[in-house]
Design a protein around this motif. Structure first.
Motif, PDB file in Angstrom:
ATOM      1  N   VAL A  21       7.536 -15.711   1.689  1.00 14.29           N
ATOM      2  CA  VAL A  21       7.472 -14.486   0.890  1.00 14.29           C
ATOM      3  C   VAL A  21       8.903 -14.066   0.582  1.00 14.29           C
ATOM      4  N   THR A  23      11.520 -11.667  -2.518  1.00 13.18           N
ATOM      5  CA  THR A  23      11.581 -10.670  -3.585  1.00 13.18           C
ATOM      6  C   THR A  23      12.416 -11.230  -4.725  1.00 13.18           C
ATOM      7  N   GLU A  54       9.578  -7.622  -7.684  1.00  7.42           N
ATOM      8  CA  GLU A  54       8.253  -7.921  -7.141  1.00  7.42           C
ATOM      9  C   GLU A  54       8.339  -8.993  -6.058  1.00  7.42           C
ATOM     10  N   LYS A  55       7.392  -8.942  -5.130  1.00  6.33           N
ATOM     11  CA  LYS A  55       7.326  -9.938  -4.061  1.00  6.33           C
ATOM     12  C   LYS A  55       6.465 -11.102  -4.511  1.00  6.33           C
ATOM     13  N   THR A  66       2.055 -13.611  -6.974  1.00  5.23           N
ATOM     14  CA  THR A  66       2.594 -12.370  -6.423  1.00  5.23           C
ATOM     15  C   THR A  66       2.061 -12.145  -5.005  1.00  5.23           C
ATOM     16  N   ALA A  67       2.871 -11.499  -4.200  1.00  2.37           N
ATOM     17  CA  ALA A  67       2.510 -11.164  -2.822  1.00  2.37           C
ATOM     18  C   ALA A  67       2.421  -9.647  -2.711  1.00  2.37           C
ATOM     19  N   PRO A  68       1.548  -9.154  -1.845  1.00  2.00           N
ATOM     20  CA  PRO A  68       1.445  -7.706  -1.688  1.00  2.00           C
ATOM     21  C   PRO A  68       2.676  -7.131  -0.995  1.00  2.00           C
ATOM     22  N   SER A  69       3.020  -5.906  -1.323  1.00  3.13           N
ATOM     23  CA  SER A  69       4.145  -5.224  -0.665  1.00  3.13           C
ATOM     24  C   SER A  69       3.613  -4.509   0.562  1.00  3.13           C
ATOM     25  N   LEU A  70       3.705  -5.163   1.688  1.00  3.94           N
ATOM     26  CA  LEU A  70       3.229  -4.607   2.949  1.00  3.94           C
ATOM     27  C   LEU A  70       4.403  -4.297   3.863  1.00  3.94           C
ATOM     28  N   GLN A  72       6.737  -4.482   7.064  1.00  3.75           N
ATOM     29  CA  GLN A  72       7.113  -5.607   7.907  1.00  3.75           C
ATOM     30  C   GLN A  72       7.577  -5.081   9.257  1.00  3.75           C
TER      31      GLN A  72
END
Length: 77
Positions: A21, A23, A54-55, A66-70, A72
């Protein structure tokens, strides 16, 4: 012929390669982008389908989506 080796059957369920993952920090305009990894290093990857900030998921040096913005968290045991 299907294999009867249970280890080989298990390995077939797991996708090969590493998924990272990152950015996106820049779209280079030539089919590549710059991506910042969680450790702070910057790499060049194939693809410009995702906007700056965006991730993304990266596999084998290519943007896969795209990856979710969670949030960490880092825990030491």
């Amino acid at each position: 012929m299907a294999t009867t080796n249970i280890w080989q059957q298990f390995k077939a369920l797991i996708p090969e390669g590493e998924r990272v993952v990152a950015t996106i920090t820049a779209n280079n305009g030539n089919g590549t982008s710059q991506a910042k990894l969680r450790d702070g290093s910057v790499i060049a990857v194939k693809g410009e389908s995702v906007g700056v900030g965006e991730k993304v998921f990266i596999e084998k040096g290519e943007i896969k989506g795209t990856a979710p913005s969670l949030a960490q968290y880092e825990v030491e045991v």
